[in-house]
Structure formats: C-alpha cells, structure tokens
Design an enzyme around this catalytic site. Structure first.
Site, mmCIF file in Angstrom:
data_model
loop_
_atom_site.group_PDB
_atom_site.id
_atom_site.type_symbol
_atom_site.label_atom_id
_atom_site.label_comp_id
_atom_site.label_asym_id
_atom_site.label_seq_id
_atom_site.Cartn_x
_atom_site.Cartn_y
_atom_site.Cartn_z
ATOM 1 N N ASP A 173 0.861 -1.186 0.000
ATOM 2 C CA ASP A 173 0.000 0.000 0.000
ATOM 3 C C ASP A 173 0.898 1.237 0.000
ATOM 4 O O ASP A 173 1.899 1.283 0.707
ATOM 5 C CB ASP A 173 -0.868 0.038 1.256
ATOM 6 C CG ASP A 173 -1.748 -1.199 1.410
ATOM 7 O OD1 ASP A 173 -2.317 -1.652 0.403
ATOM 8 O OD2 ASP A 173 -1.850 -1.718 2.536
ATOM 9 N N ARG A 195 -1.480 -2.987 -4.104
ATOM 10 C CA ARG A 195 -2.758 -2.965 -3.412
ATOM 11 C C ARG A 195 -3.285 -1.532 -3.375
ATOM 12 O O ARG A 195 -3.426 -0.909 -4.408
ATOM 13 C CB ARG A 195 -2.588 -3.573 -2.007
ATOM 14 C CG ARG A 195 -3.890 -3.787 -1.256
ATOM 15 C CD ARG A 195 -4.829 -4.778 -1.930
ATOM 16 N NE ARG A 195 -5.995 -5.012 -1.086
ATOM 17 C CZ ARG A 195 -6.965 -5.872 -1.371
ATOM 18 N NH1 ARG A 195 -6.908 -6.590 -2.450
ATOM 19 N NH2 ARG A 195 -7.995 -6.018 -0.560
ATOM 20 N N ARG A 255 -13.060 1.359 -6.437
ATOM 21 C CA ARG A 255 -12.597 1.912 -5.166
ATOM 22 C C ARG A 255 -11.979 3.299 -5.318
ATOM 23 O O ARG A 255 -10.893 3.558 -4.826
ATOM 24 C CB ARG A 255 -11.553 0.996 -4.535
ATOM 25 C CG ARG A 255 -12.132 -0.291 -4.015
ATOM 26 C CD ARG A 255 -11.083 -1.047 -3.227
ATOM 27 N NE ARG A 255 -11.703 -2.153 -2.497
ATOM 28 C CZ ARG A 255 -11.047 -2.943 -1.661
ATOM 29 N NH1 ARG A 255 -9.771 -2.746 -1.435
ATOM 30 N NH2 ARG A 255 -11.656 -3.912 -1.039
ATOM 31 N N LYS A 258 -13.666 3.776 -2.022
ATOM 32 C CA LYS A 258 -14.610 2.934 -1.288
ATOM 33 C C LYS A 258 -14.533 3.340 0.174
ATOM 34 O O LYS A 258 -13.450 3.373 0.763
ATOM 35 C CB LYS A 258 -14.233 1.466 -1.443
ATOM 36 C CG LYS A 258 -15.135 0.507 -0.655
ATOM 37 C CD LYS A 258 -14.734 -0.942 -0.944
ATOM 38 C CE LYS A 258 -15.475 -1.933 -0.042
ATOM 39 N NZ LYS A 258 -16.937 -1.899 -0.187
#
Ligand SMILES: *[C@@H]1O[C@H](CO)[C@@H](O)[C@H](O)[C@H]1NC(C)=O
Ligand SMILES: *[C@@H]1O[C@H](CO)[C@@H](O)[C@H](O)[C@H]1NC(C)=O
Length: 448
Positions: A173, A195, A255, A258
């Site tokens: 991330d 990710r 997303r 999201k």
C-alpha cells in the site's frame, strides 16, 4: 512609497517566518493546523537508510526528497513464494495474482511468485514530520509510508510513490493511516501499486486533507484485466474527517474511493477521468458530501452499496437545499460520458462537522483545467497551495483518536502487510470485483 515597501517587507518576513520550512502553502480543510516538522531546518537524507531513520525517529523534521530513493531490493526478494490466481484474473500475465495473505487465497489455485519484500510493508512515519519533494525530483520507489499508533501532525507533499509490486494483490500500500490525526497529503503522485494507493483504517485517522494529488491507475497488471488499477482509495477509518480536493484520479477501475465506517468525506473539485468501474462506494456509517467535481468517462460514479451510508451529491436542482443547510454556496457536480450520481440524503448536511476551514469550492467548469495544471508532483509552484498564506495559529482539533473499532473486532489490531482488503470472488465481471458490499463470508474479509 516607503511605507508601502516596508509593509511589503514586513509581510514577506511574516510569510517567511510563519510558513513551515520547505512546505508550500499551509494545510487547509479538516487538516488545518497541521504543521509537520514546523520550522525544523530542512535537510536531504543521503540514502534510503538515512531517510528511513529520519522518518521513524522522534525528532521533528523537514525531510527534503530531492532525488529518487529506491528501496527495491533493499530487503531482498521472496522467490518462489506462495501466491494464488484469484478468479478475477482472467487475463494471465496482464492481470494480478495475489500474494498469499492469511486465508485470503482460500481455495484459489496456487502458484509461485517472486516479489520485492520492501514493498510489502511501509515505513512507519513518526509524528511531526514534513516530507517534501524538491521540484519534480522526489520519488520513493518500492516502499510506502505508514502512519499509525497515534502518529500525528505529518505533511507529505510533492513526492511520487511508485512500484510496490504492482503485479500482485497484497504487493503493498502506498499511504496507510491507522490511528492518526492531522495528516496533510498534498501534491503527491501515486502509481504502480500492488494494493491500495491510499488506505485508512480501521482505527481513527482523525483530521485529514488529501489535496492536489494524482492517483494514476495505468498498469500492466490490472485486477480488472483492462489496464486500470482497481485498488485506489479505501477509507475504512473510524472517526475520520477527510477533505479530498483537487485530486486527479484516472485510469482506475474501482474503489475510487470505497468508504465505510464512521467517517466524513468531503470530496470537492476533483477530476475523475476514465474509470472503467466505480468511483464512490459509500458504505454504512460514512457521510459523503460530493460537490463541484467532474466525472468524465466514469462508468459508475456512484455504486449502490448493499448497506449504504449517507451521501449528498450536489446537483443544480438540490443545490439550494445544500446552500441553506450549510450556509454557503454549494456547487453542482458535472458528469460527462459517465453513469449517474444521484444521492441527496440531507442528513449529511445537517450533521456536517465543524473544523473544515479555508476551503473554497470552485465551479465545476474550472475543475478539469485546474486539476490538470496543479495535481501531482512538480507543480507546487503553480498550485493554489503555493500562495503565500499566513499560517493560522496551530489548532489541535479535539478529535478522539480512539475509534470504537479497536475493540469491536475482538482481536488486537496487529497491522502487518495483511492490510485492508476484500476478496474478489465469483468470476467477477470487469469493474465488478469485489462483489459490492458483500465481503467474504458475510463478515469482514480482511486479511488480518
Ligand atoms: C510533536 O510536537 C508537539 C508540539 O511541539 C509535541 O507536543 C509532541 O510531543 C510531538 N510529538 C512527538 C511524538 O514528538
Ligand atoms: C481510457 O483508457 C484506455 C486505456 O486503459 C484507453 O484505451 C481509452 O481510450 C481511454 N478512454 C478515453 C475516453 O480516453
């Protein structure tokens, strides 16, 4: 004339002394008052080991990122490691396989993969830091930044975070918040991430502003098999107040963002372009105010969540309701070659929290050119945040960092690289993974 000059000099002096060194502009929106490393002497680390040390120590710092800091290989590779082929990967080497993460892979067919270990886990940035790119030179390659466990008062400006195992779901991330307060992310570019480009949760992120940043979803390894990145912005923090503005979110497929749990997101004057899936998915507990944005070529600007939160997306017809409830002029969104965005839950307006200061919402007609000119790395000098603003007195928002989530899940929050995620299942159609609002097994399908 003399008076005029001394006034100018005084203003210049004031500007020079009150502005955070190295940082352009001052934090606004919910993150107002964030000063990062404050007036600490700005300095450039010599290599990744010094950068890591400066980011993680307890000294307030202004850290200049004046070149590429390349973490690839710095922690070695995992070779022939266990991965799986999720059903979302219907396109082989141009899709994303997944690094085996807890039970996420479940009964997906296994395979082996090789990935860079540095990308899996971000650097734990400590409180009172400004991380500031110089010109367009500031790149952090192969590693993300994590702020957690009470880290607060951090500015990240004008850097590019890239190449976190983009081939693999769970590859890393870029920016993670988990138990923070007063975070300002400005003029950051994020690309080629395995990710999430940004993730907040599950603990409270507190007061956050994400401004003038570029989320570049172009990838050769797409979870939706179409060259677009799915895992863009995930807001799962509890008690978050987020100002999201001036951002350029492009070539994504889901997303974007999201959101769920107890948070307020104010998304204004952003430019969404070419999204083959969904932009907003607003789940239970989240209040989203969406105004003055442009959605261009966005398949699904607003996904129907099965347990929806509260959303007010301003249109020309409900603008007056917004104006009167908020006591200011609200601005309608513009949708071009996009799906629909219909959401007018007025409770968002009634409950809107205070503390989001210094914001000006411009007409959507100006957004595309403004965002393209200002968003991302190397543009601080032309951006709105480069105006020589007088820094407001530091105000520490009285906002609890202790979210209810710390106990609601029963287990201690041990954040490893197994971060927030929902497992794509059931032969998804492009743009439809994961199944909306139906996390794995009817409960949370996260990789703890
Ligand atoms: C950050 O700075 C504030 C204000 O100077 C100080 O109170 C706090 O202790 C600092 N935090 C850390 C972790 O050093
Ligand atoms: C969207 O991006 C894709 C590449 O992923 C490209 O082929 C397509 O032409 C773009 N669409 C528009 C409208 O620019």
């Amino acid at each position: 004339m003399v008076l005029h000059q001394s006034l100018l000099a005084a203003v210049a002096l004031l500007g020079a002394t009150v502005r955070a060194a190295g940082v352009s502009g001052t934090a606004f929106g919910f993150a107002t008052g964030t000063t990062g490393g404050g007036d600490a002497t700005a300095a450039s680390p010599s290599d990744i080991s010094e950068l890591t040390s400066w980011l993680t120590d307890s000294t307030p710092r202004v850290i200049l990122i004046d070149k590429e800091f390349n973490y690839l290989g710095s922690q070695g590779e995992c070779t022939d490691c266990k991965c799986c082929i999720p059903s979302s990967n219907t396109c082989g080497s141009s899709g994303q396989n997944a690094i085996d993460n807890s039970d996420w892979c479940s009964d997906y067919p296994t395979t082996t993969c090789t990935y860079d270990k540095a990308g899996i886990e971000g650097i734990n940035v400590a409180s009172n830091k400004s991380i500031v790119g110089v010109g367009s030179e500031g790149v952090i390659r192969g590693k993300g930044l994590r702020m957690e466990n009470g880290a607060s008062n951090i500015i990240i400006q004008n850097i590019h975070i890239t190449e976190l195992n983009p081939q693999y779901i769970w590859g890393g991330d870029a920016i993670t918040l988990d138990g923070t307060d007063n975070i300002w992310i400005d003029h950051v570019k994020i690309s080629l991430i395995g990710r999430q480009m940004f993730v907040a949760g599950y603990k409270a992120s507190g007061s956050v502003t994400i401004s003038n940043s570029e989320f570049d979803g172009q990838t050769s390894w797409s979870a939706t098999c179409d060259g677009h990145h799915y895992w863009t912005v995930l807001g799962y923090g509890k008690n978050d107040k987020v100002t999201f503005t001036g951002n350029y979110i492009h070539h994504t497929s889901g997303r974007s963002p999201k959101l769920e749990f107890n948070s307020y997101w104010h998304a204004y004057n952003n430019y969404w372009y070419n999204n083959t899936g969904h932009a907003f998915d607003v789940g239970k507990g989240t209040n989203a105010l969406i105004e003055g944005n442009v959605f261009s070529g966005v398949d699904t600007p607003f996904l129907a969540d099965s347990t929806p939160g509260e959303t007010f997306a301003v249109t020309s017809s409900d603008k007056s309701t917004c104006d009167s409830k908020l006591g200011r002029t609200c601005v309608a969104n513009t949708l071009i070659s996009s799906g629909s965005l219909t959401a007018n839950d007025e409770s968002v307006l009634s409950n809107w929290p205070s503390g989001e200061t210094g914001i000006t919402v411009m007409s959507a007609s100006k957004v595309k050119s403004s965002v393209l000119a200002n968003a991302g790395i190397g543009k601080v000098s032309s951006g709105s945040s480069s105006k020589r603003q007088i820094q407001p007195p530091p105000s520490v928002p009285a906002f609890s960092q202790a979210g209810p989530g710390a106990t609601s899940r029963g287990a201690p929050h041990k954040w490893t690289w197994k971060t927030v995620g929902v497992r794509p299942t059931e032969s998804p159609q492009p743009g439809q993974i994961p199944p909306q609002g139906s996390p794995q097994g009817g409960s949370f399908g996260f990789g703890f």
